[in-house]
Design an enzyme around this catalytic site. Structure first.
Site, PDB file in Angstrom:
ATOM      1  N   ASP A 439       0.848  -1.192   0.000  1.00  0.00           N
ATOM      2  CA  ASP A 439       0.000   0.000   0.000  1.00  0.00           C
ATOM      3  C   ASP A 439       0.884   1.242   0.000  1.00  0.00           C
ATOM      4  O   ASP A 439       2.107   1.158   0.155  1.00  0.00           O
ATOM      5  CB  ASP A 439      -0.879  -0.049   1.259  1.00  0.00           C
ATOM      6  CG  ASP A 439      -2.011   0.961   1.246  1.00  0.00           C
ATOM      7  OD1 ASP A 439      -2.243   1.594   0.194  1.00  0.00           O
ATOM      8  OD2 ASP A 439      -2.665   1.131   2.293  1.00  0.00           O
ATOM      9  N   GLU A 442       2.600   5.020  -4.120  1.00  0.00           N
ATOM     10  CA  GLU A 442       2.525   5.929  -5.285  1.00  0.00           C
ATOM     11  C   GLU A 442       3.806   6.760  -5.502  1.00  0.00           C
ATOM     12  O   GLU A 442       4.005   7.172  -6.664  1.00  0.00           O
ATOM     13  CB  GLU A 442       1.331   6.876  -5.117  1.00  0.00           C
ATOM     14  CG  GLU A 442      -0.009   6.210  -5.161  1.00  0.00           C
ATOM     15  CD  GLU A 442      -0.332   5.418  -3.886  1.00  0.00           C
ATOM     16  OE1 GLU A 442      -1.049   4.412  -3.981  1.00  0.00           O
ATOM     17  OE2 GLU A 442       0.152   5.805  -2.807  1.00  0.00           O
ATOM     18  N   ASP A 562      -9.084   3.898  -1.575  1.00  0.00           N
ATOM     19  CA  ASP A 562      -9.950   4.412  -0.510  1.00  0.00           C
ATOM     20  C   ASP A 562     -11.228   4.994  -1.098  1.00  0.00           C
ATOM     21  O   ASP A 562     -11.316   6.195  -1.387  1.00  0.00           O
ATOM     22  CB  ASP A 562      -9.205   5.470   0.300  1.00  0.00           C
ATOM     23  CG  ASP A 562      -7.976   4.893   0.999  1.00  0.00           C
ATOM     24  OD1 ASP A 562      -7.926   3.661   1.162  1.00  0.00           O
ATOM     25  OD2 ASP A 562      -7.084   5.661   1.371  1.00  0.00           O
TER      26      ASP A 562
END
Length: 914
Positions: A439, A442, A562
């Site tokens: 997670d 990015e 999310d």
């Protein structure tokens, strides 16, 4: 897990997007382009040409004077057009990360500036034709079969160090899909004048038409030409940030670095496109069988007893569950590869895992890339010793994520890959995990700029939200990499490219700038994680990654990040899922019931009715939301038992689709136009989807509805929950179907053979049950033909293939004609299926003409002597045939069979007529 961007900025982004982003930005012409000064065939079968700028200007920087053009038909269906600086190497997506043919090295210009007497010339392949003009240089790509122009750069080419621009004209009837990752409120089909920015960002998926976690600069173009459908795709393989302006009649790329590396994929069907595309970028990863079961997660399972309670409650509620997950609650101080000794004591965790592993359940935990800066932390110590972190001016770049101050591993460095694999092994020795969830890659940073750890205060303090930056930071604007001349619409507000991430002037291995490599961070981490898990376990890895790039599907599954517990997020989840299938990432799904805030009971009912048919099916919720496991509401539990009950029956079908995806790139979940490309009514349909080519899901997506309007392409469709119910649509039609709260409409198309089993609460158990075949013919037809397939293997083998004596593939066939029903199989490598004792116990044949019973049943050429059960029921039609009395049809079921899956069989019977 949510992050700073997700929680702190999501409420402002939509308004800011509207205020800050104007489509008119792309309208200004820069310069007069280039002219072609020479072109010749290269030794590898391509063509090399040189382009010279016509008139220099300083808008967004200086022009690169001479460009090198390389054109090659790499396959019959793939054309590459590569344009770069003729004199020096520029940044490209690393060839070791995404293996592909390399163009010739750039160097000294060959050829001399000259005016050619030839104004147009073509380089022809078997499917695609490349044509060009010389002065100014433009190029077009055409389809040979129908002479359609697929791409046409009629305007000037712009090529500067930090600004590249190119445009193509488009026919207004073209339907475009792709250019992600973003949440498309208007559905899967791209909408003119919406912003499409590609730059990986930690921005909540509730923000619409904003650059999100992944970058996929690829689109599919579907056109109906004279009643026949043609699809092709265009990939601009470039990892730099870009804005893409789609006008309806044109499309313009504005890129802040790298090269133009175009791949044109000929198709002509949508399935051909993804086959040819994944042949280039890598076939989707094989997934273990258990990963197609249901998954439960939550950020906020504070201790092991809560996790144990969740597993027990799923069992008590008789809701299927295969995988239990931990967000970072299991960690010691949010640090990767650690275990909280109080909340998750190792001895008790090992006992719990031993218990669930024995019944076939699995356990997955989260990992974020940021490594806590902590001298007593073993992972940090070993990373410093191996020198694996991204640098800024020679020192590890400091950021903040959940552990507080962190450094980020540089996965472009081979030493980092080795160190990461060793950390995975160490943690697996500590806790026998079954997969990893990567997670925040990015990459996400709670701070911006150049930061230091504050003196004299704790960071974070432990009070207030953990995503508030507590480092001492200052902006970095001194280089053109931190403040490029052209501003992409980052995060929907034209944010600086280094905002809430790694400073773009930071450096990776061999001096690679973060400016160039930013959007491949998650991709490079995924590859390293895949190698680490494979080396440690020797089994088929399961990885779930939030950030993705071109080729990520070769290694990982994806969830859409999310999202929000709203009806709109439920609707958007279908478009995002379908897009990722086109991107070559077929194992995809959204957080069922929404990540935050808590959904209503009705919404969660409807969401599990959709999510039960996502390829990746997981319920996940935020730390700050009330509990929302599927058993928390009685009505949701009913819907879950119903929808997931069907999922677990069709697991053999889903697993076969996983095999098909791995072999050909075919998406597991598909837009309707994949199977019905000539039926233009379905080109924009984002409220229904197919699993494979023939199983259609038509869910309720709006509050308070107890009916659903569904589009039925031409043909016969049979309801999976009541196979006597059929929809027959001669030319395609919209139909209003009943859809009470605990009911989802799932229909199977004609000419299909669907292998099923009897379900269960864990996929391991469901997999041992007898098979049934559902065979569908056009309703009432006197003649018909149906096919299906089944792939079985030892599902944790690293490779998914035939030829290893641990897999079996079966083709099923059926026909009806002259009053006789026939079905037969052709088995490849039946040993594995035979060793597992799998049998076909029941056959259900739908749409048979007449109303009589089956008689003269034969199996393998001999009359049936074993006692079996035969039943016959008439179909009832939601929409009838034109002459229903004349064309009555029935469903015939034969049960009590014992036909071996691993051995060829043939079966037939006569249909009686009343």
């Amino acid at each position: 897990m949510a992050s700073s961007s997700s929680l702190a900025f999501s409420l402002t982004l939509l308004l800011a997007l509207i205020l800050c982003f104007s489509p008119t930005q792309s309208s200004k012409t820069i310069g007069k382009g280039y002219r072609l000064i020479s072109i010749e065939e290269s030794p590898d079968g391509g063509f090399i040409g040189y382009l010279q700028v016509k008139q220099k200007n300083k808008i967004y920087g200086s022009d690169i004077t001479t460009l090198r053009l390389f054109v090659k038909h790499e396959t019959d269906s793939r054309l590459r057009v590569h344009i770069t600086d003729a004199k020096q190497q520029r940044w490209e997506v690393p060839y070791n990360l995404l293996p592909r043919e390399q163009p010739p090295q750039v160097g000294k210009v060959i050829g001399k500036s000259r005016k050619s007497p030839i104004t147009v010339q073509e380089i022809s392949g078997s499917e695609l034709i490349f044509s060009y003009t010389i002065d100014p240089f433009t190029f077009a790509v055409k389809r040979r079969s129908n002479h359609e122009t697929l791409f046409n750069t009629s305007s000037s080419l712009v090529f500067k160090d930090q600004y590249l621009e190119i445009s193509t004209s488009l026919p207004k009837e073209a339907s475009l899909y792709g250019l992600g990752e973003n949440s498309q409120a208007n559905g899967i089909k791209l909408v003119p004048n919406e912003p499409y920015t590609l730059y990986t960002e930690d921005v909540s998926a509730i923000n619409l038409n904003t650059d999100l976690y992944g970058s996929h600069p690829m689109y599919m173009d579907l056109r109906n030409v004279g009643g026949k459908a043609y699809a092709h795709a265009v990939l601009l393989l470039n990892s730099n940030g870009m804005d893409v302006f789609y006008r309806g009649d044109s499309l313009t790329y504005k890129v802040i670095g790298g090269v133009f590396d175009f791949y044109f994929i000929a198709g002509p069907s949508p399935l051909n496109v993804v086959d040819q595309y994944t042949q280039l970028i890598g076939r989707p990863a094989p997934m273990p069988y258990w990963s197609l079961g249901f998954h439960q997660c939550r950020w906020g399972y504070h201790n092991l007893s809560v996790v144990e309670d969740v597993v027990d409650n799923y069992k008590k509620a008789k809701i299927p569950l295969d995988v239990i997950w931990n967000d970072d609650d299991h960690m010691d101080g949010h640090k990767d590869f650690t275990l909280n000794p109080v909340a998750y004591p190792r001895a008790k965790l090992l006992a719990f895992l031993d218990k669930i592993h024995k019944i076939g359940m699995k356990y997955i935990v989260i990992n974020d890339p940021g490594i806590g800066v902590n001298a007593s932390y073993g992972t940090f110590q070993r990373a410093m010793a191996a020198d694996v972190f991204i640098k800024y001016e020679g020192k590890p770049f400091l950021a903040q994520v959940w552990p507080g101050p962190v450094y980020f591993p540089d996965f472009l460095n081979p030493k980092t890959v080795s160190w990461w694999g060793d950390e995975i092994k160490r943690f697996h020795d500590l806790v026998p995990i079954d997969g990893l969830w990567i997670d925040m890659n990015e990459v996400s940073n709670f701070c911006s700029g150049l930061c230091t750890i504050p003196q004299g205060k704790q960071c974070p303090s432990g009070e207030g939200p953990g995503w508030v930056c507590c480092l001492d930071c200052k902006n970095i604007t001194k280089t053109r990499w931190d403040d490029p001349p052209y501003k992409i619409n980052a995060t929907g507000v034209v944010a600086p490219v280094g905002f809430k991430t790694i400073a773009t002037s930071a450096t990776h291995y061999n001096g690679v700038r973060e400016y160039d490599a930013h959007s491949i961070y998650g991709f490079s981490e995924t590859i390293a994680t895949h190698k680490g898990l494979l080396d440690v376990k020797g089994k088929r890895p399961f990885i779930l990654s939030r950030s993705t790039f071109v080729g990520s599907g070769k290694y990982a599954a994806h969830w859409t990040g999310d999202n929000q517990g709203t009806w709109q997020s439920l609707q958007v989840s279908i478009s995002t899922m379908l897009n990722f299938g086109i991107f070559g990432v077929p194992m995809v799904g959204s957080d069922i019931c929404g990540f935050y805030p808590q959904p209503t009971e009705e919404l969660c009912n409807r969401w599990i009715e959709v999510g039960a048919f996502y390829p990746f099916s997981r319920d996940h919720a935020n730390y700050y939301s009330p509990r929302q496991e599927l058993y928390q509401w009685d009505t949701v539990a009913d819907s879950a038992r119903n929808a997931l009950g069907m999922r677990y029956k069709i697991l053999p079908f889903l697993y076969t689709l996983n095999y098909e995806a791995h072999m050909t790139g075919a998406p597991i979940a598909r837009p309707l136009f994949f199977s019905f490309p000539e039926y233009t009514e379905c080109y924009g349909n984002s409220r229904q989807f197919l699993l494979g080519s023939s199983l259609m899901i038509s869910p309720v997506l709006e509050q308070g509805k107890t009916e659903v309007e569904a589009l039925f392409p031409p043909g016969s469709w049979y309801h999976m929950f009541d196979m006597t119910q059929a929809v027959v649509s001669k030319n395609g039609k919209r139909v209003t179907l009943p859809a009470p709260l605990n009911f989802v409409n799932v229909h199977l198309y004609q000419n299909t053979i669907l292998p099923m089993q009897q379900g269960g609460l864990i996929s391991k158990d469901a997999r041992t049950t007898p098979f049934g075949l559902v065979i569908t013919f056009p309703a009432g037809a006197s003649e018909g033909y149906a096919t299906g397939k089944l792939y079985l293997d030892e599902d944790e083998l690293p490779e998914m293939k035939l030829g290893n004596e641990q897999s079996t593939y079966v083709d099923f066939y059926a026909s009806v004609g002259n009053g006789t029903v026939k079905m037969w199989s052709q088995v490849k490598e039946g040993k594995f299926a035979l060793s597992n004792g799998w049998v076909i116990e029941k056959v259900s044949v739908l749409g048979l003409k007449g109303t009589g019973q089956a008689s003269e049943i034969q199996i393998n050429g001999s009359p049936m002597t074993k006692k079996i059960e035969v039943s016959s029921k008439e179909h009832s039609y939601v929409i009838g045939l034109e002459d229903e009395e004349e064309n009555k049809s029935v469903m015939v079921e034969v049960s009590g069979l014992e036909m071996l899956v691993g051995k060829d069989f043939n079966m037939s019977w006569k249909m009686g007529i009343n």
